[in-house]
Scaffold this active site. Structure first.
Site, short mmCIF file in Angstrom:
data_model
loop_
_atom_site.label_atom_id
_atom_site.label_comp_id
_atom_site.label_asym_id
_atom_site.label_seq_id
_atom_site.Cartn_x
_atom_site.Cartn_y
_atom_site.Cartn_z
CB CYS A 76 -0.89 -0.04 1.24
SG CYS A 76 -2.23 1.11 1.24
CG HIS A 77 1.46 3.46 -3.48
ND1 HIS A 77 0.73 2.43 -4.05
CD2 HIS A 77 2.58 3.60 -4.25
CE1 HIS A 77 1.38 1.98 -5.12
NE2 HIS A 77 2.50 2.66 -5.26
CG MET A 113 -5.99 -0.99 0.54
SD MET A 113 -7.05 -2.43 0.76
CE MET A 113 -6.39 -3.15 2.24
CD GLU A 114 -4.96 4.39 2.36
OE1 GLU A 114 -3.73 4.34 2.13
OE2 GLU A 114 -5.81 3.99 1.53
CG ASP A 128 -9.05 -3.29 24.04
OD1 ASP A 128 -8.80 -4.36 24.64
OD2 ASP A 128 -8.50 -2.21 24.32
#
Length: 161
Positions: A76-77, A113-114, A128
């Site tokens: 990924c860039h 992707m981000e 969590d």
């Protein structure tokens, strides 16, 4: 092997050169869901969680994750992200929280992707912070719902956008 953008003729992995691509505004929207056991959902709705403001924490975690995506996904860039926003929607009939993440840049490659990383890490953060209530919490349905910019233009994968 030529049909795979990240493999050369010999099958070796490489990072795609986006240097010749034009700069365009690029936006991606992704979603994820966190599903709770029915008996603990009232505590989630009231945001009465022992660890505190789990949604604020999840929002910050998602933003940080979007900014670090290229450090997590090998090919990924790194991108100059101009905006990240995460929204949370309670869906009582499903005992869930839907996370929607939007990432924006002006660049030579997209921010899908981000956006996916942002909602995934936000969901993990909710898990969590709420796991002390019940370990049966589920993270589901992580997906891209919208993208625009670049060669493929606008892609609407869910009508709700």
């Amino acid at each position: 092997m030529a049909d795979f953008t990240h493999l050369d003729q010999k099958g070796n992995l490489f990072m795609v050169d986006v240097g010749e691509k034009p700069y365009t505004e690029r936006i991606a929207i992704a979603k994820a869901e966190v599903v709770f056991p029915e008996e603990v959902y009232p505590k989630v709705l009231s945001q009465d969680i022992p660890k505190g403001d789990f949604l604020a924490c999840a929002k910050v975690a998602g933003i940080l994750a979007a900014k670090k995506t290229s450090e997590l996904i090998p090919l990924c860039h790194p991108l100059p992200i101009t905006k990240v926003d995460l929204q949370f929607k309670f869906i009582p009939e499903k005992f869930s929280i839907e996370i929607e993440g939007m990432v924006k840049t002006v660049g030579q490659t997209g921010v899908e992707m981000e956006a996916l990383t942002a909602v995934s890490i936000a969901a993990l953060t909710i898990y969590d912070m709420c796991k002390s209530l019940d370990k049966r919490i589920k993270i589901t349905n992580v997906r891209l719902v919208y993208k625009t910019g670049g060669k493929s233009g606008e892609v609407v994968l869910e009508k709700s956008v």
